[in-house]
Design a protein around this motif. Structure first.
Motif, short mmCIF file in Angstrom:
data_model
loop_
_atom_site.label_atom_id
_atom_site.label_comp_id
_atom_site.label_asym_id
_atom_site.label_seq_id
_atom_site.Cartn_x
_atom_site.Cartn_y
_atom_site.Cartn_z
N GLN A 93 31.00 -46.53 26.00
CA GLN A 93 32.40 -46.90 25.83
C GLN A 93 32.49 -48.43 25.80
O GLN A 93 31.57 -49.11 26.25
CB GLN A 93 33.22 -46.36 27.02
CG GLN A 93 33.42 -44.86 27.02
CD GLN A 93 34.52 -44.42 26.07
OE1 GLN A 93 35.51 -45.10 25.88
NE2 GLN A 93 34.32 -43.27 25.43
N ARG A 95 34.01 -50.40 27.74
CA ARG A 95 33.76 -50.84 29.11
C ARG A 95 33.16 -49.67 29.88
O ARG A 95 33.77 -49.14 30.80
CB ARG A 95 35.05 -51.32 29.79
CG ARG A 95 35.57 -52.64 29.26
CD ARG A 95 36.39 -53.41 30.29
NE ARG A 95 37.61 -52.72 30.65
CZ ARG A 95 38.84 -53.09 30.26
NH1 ARG A 95 38.99 -54.14 29.48
NH2 ARG A 95 39.90 -52.43 30.66
N GLU A 201 27.10 -36.22 36.13
CA GLU A 201 28.20 -35.25 36.08
C GLU A 201 29.48 -35.86 35.51
O GLU A 201 30.24 -35.18 34.84
CB GLU A 201 28.47 -34.71 37.50
CG GLU A 201 29.58 -33.66 37.52
CD GLU A 201 30.17 -33.44 38.91
OE1 GLU A 201 29.49 -33.73 39.91
OE2 GLU A 201 31.33 -33.00 38.98
N GLN A 202 29.75 -37.11 35.84
CA GLN A 202 31.00 -37.78 35.46
C GLN A 202 32.21 -37.16 36.15
O GLN A 202 33.35 -37.32 35.69
CB GLN A 202 31.21 -37.76 33.94
CG GLN A 202 30.05 -38.34 33.17
CD GLN A 202 30.29 -38.36 31.67
OE1 GLN A 202 30.18 -37.35 31.00
NE2 GLN A 202 30.62 -39.52 31.15
N GLY A 203 31.96 -36.43 37.21
CA GLY A 203 33.02 -35.83 38.01
C GLY A 203 32.54 -35.78 39.45
O GLY A 203 31.37 -36.09 39.74
N PRO A 204 33.40 -35.40 40.39
CA PRO A 204 33.07 -35.54 41.81
C PRO A 204 32.46 -34.31 42.48
O PRO A 204 32.21 -34.32 43.68
CB PRO A 204 34.46 -35.83 42.41
CG PRO A 204 35.40 -35.04 41.55
CD PRO A 204 34.80 -35.03 40.16
N GLU A 208 30.76 -33.94 46.17
CA GLU A 208 31.59 -33.34 47.22
C GLU A 208 30.94 -32.11 47.84
O GLU A 208 31.12 -31.85 49.03
CB GLU A 208 32.98 -32.98 46.65
CG GLU A 208 33.86 -34.21 46.48
CD GLU A 208 35.18 -33.92 45.76
OE1 GLU A 208 35.46 -32.74 45.45
OE2 GLU A 208 35.93 -34.90 45.51
N ALA A 363 33.28 -32.96 30.29
CA ALA A 363 33.17 -33.84 29.13
C ALA A 363 32.50 -33.11 27.97
O ALA A 363 31.74 -32.16 28.17
CB ALA A 363 32.34 -35.07 29.50
N GLY A 385 31.53 -40.94 43.50
CA GLY A 385 32.97 -40.79 43.40
C GLY A 385 33.42 -40.09 42.12
O GLY A 385 34.62 -40.07 41.82
N VAL A 387 33.13 -41.22 39.28
CA VAL A 387 33.67 -42.24 38.36
C VAL A 387 32.76 -42.41 37.14
O VAL A 387 31.55 -42.61 37.29
CB VAL A 387 33.83 -43.59 39.09
CG1 VAL A 387 34.20 -44.70 38.12
CG2 VAL A 387 34.87 -43.46 40.20
N SER A 388 33.33 -42.32 35.95
CA SER A 388 32.58 -42.58 34.72
C SER A 388 33.55 -43.16 33.69
O SER A 388 34.74 -43.25 33.96
CB SER A 388 31.94 -41.30 34.21
OG SER A 388 31.14 -41.57 33.08
N HIS A 389 33.05 -43.56 32.54
CA HIS A 389 33.85 -44.33 31.57
C HIS A 389 34.49 -45.51 32.31
O HIS A 389 35.66 -45.82 32.13
CB HIS A 389 34.92 -43.47 30.90
CG HIS A 389 34.36 -42.57 29.83
ND1 HIS A 389 35.11 -42.00 28.85
CD2 HIS A 389 33.08 -42.19 29.59
CE1 HIS A 389 34.33 -41.27 28.05
NE2 HIS A 389 33.11 -41.38 28.49
N ASN A 390 33.69 -46.17 33.08
CA ASN A 390 34.15 -47.24 33.96
C ASN A 390 32.92 -48.06 34.30
O ASN A 390 31.84 -47.52 34.51
CB ASN A 390 34.75 -46.62 35.23
CG ASN A 390 35.41 -47.65 36.14
OD1 ASN A 390 34.80 -48.66 36.50
ND2 ASN A 390 36.64 -47.38 36.53
N LEU A 392 32.15 -49.34 36.94
CA LEU A 392 31.68 -49.11 38.31
C LEU A 392 30.85 -47.82 38.44
O LEU A 392 30.39 -47.50 39.53
CB LEU A 392 32.87 -49.05 39.27
CG LEU A 392 33.73 -50.32 39.27
CD1 LEU A 392 34.90 -50.17 40.23
CD2 LEU A 392 32.89 -51.54 39.63
#
Lengths: 417, 417
Positions: A93, A95, A201-204, A208, A363, A385, A387-390, A392
């Motif tokens: 992406q 960013r 995973e791009q998810g939590p 968790e 995704a 967390g 967090v993806s497409h970011n 961080l």
């Protein structure tokens, strides 16, 4: 599970994998730890050159194709058998993070090297593929390289697509292919025995539930719409509410209603307005045009069909004095991965000692298209967390290695079957 | 009303006025009938050169000042008396109309020429002013030339303001001043006896009530806010609703609530979200940042104060997991024009035979700032459908002429008083 498969997995080297990932993340590096390595850009070319250099150093075979998908092969003993393949993408992406895509490519490369280090010559060849333009941030649609390879779209329809600066895909593609002039061009739809893609995973959920391996059951359906609202530009100070054709206020009413439509107690529906353009964008002018996108996803076709048929009526219902045009941009039904591949991934993870969870992918991935060509599956690893497409985006080296150990065992098992 | 004032008004030439308006509309002409003639642009320079040429042909005196306001003078018999002034602006919105601003400048020029043609030498000089950067579309804030002239802001605070391409105001200003090297620079706050500005209404009221002349009672208060919402970019397909920090959805909740706050049965409050930027603007990425502007206006300070103190709390109330920053950009209290000037405009319109209506101005105007320097008023003429800040802005030649006849009579009356 054969002992050779486990032996190969044990040769996966955490340090080597991490160093290569960090080396790749230098290309297009951004200040906050992410990367901007968009498809067919100079950064994308540099990324290709870097992995080709590594492949040449290890004497792997290298080929490309008309859309610049890159194929890196560890040759098996039966050279005429179709390869067992893995792969993902090196583009990001605008960013994006260091791991989305790059993990599947660099991890696949590590699998090939681990098999080589274990002294194993598999029966079928094992191949790593770096698919072109998965993200679609620069040239739309995304998952372009794998869609073309699988025959889902036609290359002639893509060549005149332009990026935001007006550069045509055919020109960027031609520069990319010119940077690897010595590579043979492979035809699309070349046979594969199986395909397994590793990805964060791009998810939590894995984080968790404290699971190391996600055994991906399929990819949820993905639907994109473009909503254009034509109002009338007018002066903010002089135009009474009753005389306005305010494209932005119409957009807001539509989105509020869509939000209610998409509301889901189980939190399974994914609904995003990611792009929202307002023209002319002057604080004292009533907006004359708004364009926004709807991205919505769900694993079940029945739910998708129910939402789909309500979207256009909701948009039209709020049009008022404005004109509303709704167009469908992407229409990707849910994908269900191969049961035997899922079983194999579960067995490999358990044998190596990684706990795992069956889960759908939120995704879209190249594996979704390749699943039409051969038995296909995906392996997810946790990311921090979710967090993806970011910029961080982050993953632990030991979690990445668990995924590639599992992948390596599966590839060898399939190649020797 | 003196007979000389009416005589001057009768010399206003509809054909000459219309031809000059159409000539000015060639500069920065857009395909749909509008103009893009933003402040201190090349088009603005060409517009100045055109009117200077006309003024030189008629031997009017021409001066400028530090912000490139342009002064064109019909010299009166008492050269030491402060002038009676009229004016407006030649700059436009990026997709503006032919009449907003240009009518007051070209119409003021026609007034000067009509007085000359009538063979009248007024006691005080009569002056036309083209104020720089009224629109503020390129360099903010707007009404810049008149604010500086009136001493409401300081020029040193404006010089480093940049346009969207990074061009500094001081450089664009220096190019503009260099295009008229022979003009004397007049100091800010030079005295004026009175100021009357002619302008299209930019609203539908004169047309709907079939009145020819709007006698403007004042300018409603104008307040601008910037609202920034910081969320977190994340993947649209993988991030559950419960994990999202979606800047766009937060913005929508805020705007919905602001809409309720601004709701007004009398349709007097003006509330506009004209600028709305959403980042990163990728359909599959949850927006991490939204910035939007609030433009709200009302003629009564009490209503303004009541709304003002609720805006920030409403924005903060919907912040949720996002961060919300509210800043005030413009804070312009309502302006009340001079009672004697209003009375004069009414008398002039009645004497000439144009029906008129007392009305507040919805838009901000240069006259708002000049009202601090001298007795000030405004004359509105109808515009089609109330449409302005739009390429389709349109007015009838006979309506424009009614306004300039009224203006001309007022200017002569004041100059001879």
């Amino acid at each position: 599970m054969q002992s050779e498969s486990i032996k190969a997995a044990k040769n996966v080297d955490q340090d080597r994998l991490w160093k290569r990932l960090m080396s790749m993340a230098e290309i297009g590096a951004l200040p906050n730890g992410g990367v901007n390595r968009q498809a067919l850009s100079n950064e994308d070319i540099l990324a290709r050159q870097r992995i080709i250099k590594w492949a040449k150093d290890l004497d792997f075979q290298i080929e490309t194709d008309e859309i610049a998908n890159l194929f890196i092969r560890l040759v098996g003993s039966n050279t005429s058998a179709p390869p067992v393949s893995t792969g993902s993408h090196l583009d990001s992406q605008p960013r994006g993070g260091k791991f989305d895509g790059a993990f599947g490519v660099i991890g696949g490369f590590e699998a090939l090297e681990a098999i080589r280090c274990a002294g194993i010559k598999p029966e079928s060849s094992i191949e790593l593929i770096a698919w072109t333009n998965e993200e679609g941030g620069r040239f739309q649609p995304g998952v372009m390289g794998s869609s073309l390879f699988a025959g889902d779209i036609s290359i002639s329809d893509q060549l005149d697509v332009k990026d935001a600066d007006g550069v045509k895909l055919k020109d960027a593609l031609s520069d990319t292919l010119a940077s690897t002039p010595d590579l043979l061009l492979r035809p699309f739809k070349s046979p594969m025995k199986a395909y397994i893609e590793a990805h964060i995973e791009q998810g939590p959920i894995l984080e968790e539930t404290k699971n190391k391996i996600g055994v991906v059951t399929g990819i949820q359906g993905l639907y994109w719409y473009g909503v254009e609202i034509i109002g009338q530009e007018a002066h903010a100070g002089t135009t009474p509410e009753s005389n306005r054709h305010d494209a932005l206020q119409t957009a807001i009413s539509i989105i509020q209603d869509l939000k209610q439509l998409m509301h889901d107690e189980t939190d399974t529906v994914r609904f995003t307005i990611g792009k929202f353009d307002c023209e002319p964008g002057s604080p004292s002018t009533i907006p004359g045009r708004v364009y926004f996108t709807i991205d919505f996803r769900h694993p079940e076709q029945k739910v998708i069909d129910n939402i789909h048929r309500k979207i256009t009526p909701i948009c039209n219902k709020h049009a008022g004095v404005c004109k509303v045009n709704v167009s469908q941009i992407i229409d990707c039904p849910p994908v269900h991965f191969d049961e035997d591949i899922m079983e194999l991934i579960k067995t490999a993870a358990s044998t190596i000692g990684h706990n795992h969870l069956l889960m759908p992918s939120g995704a879209g991935h190249d594996a979704g298209h390749i699943s039409k060509l051969c038995p296909t599956g995906m392996i997810f690893v946790p990311c921090k967390g979710g967090v993806s497409h970011n910029e961080l985006e982050s993953s632990e080296p030991e979690d990445l290695v668990s995924g590639i150990q599992t992948l390596t065992a599966c590839l060898v098992e399939l190649a020797n079957k």
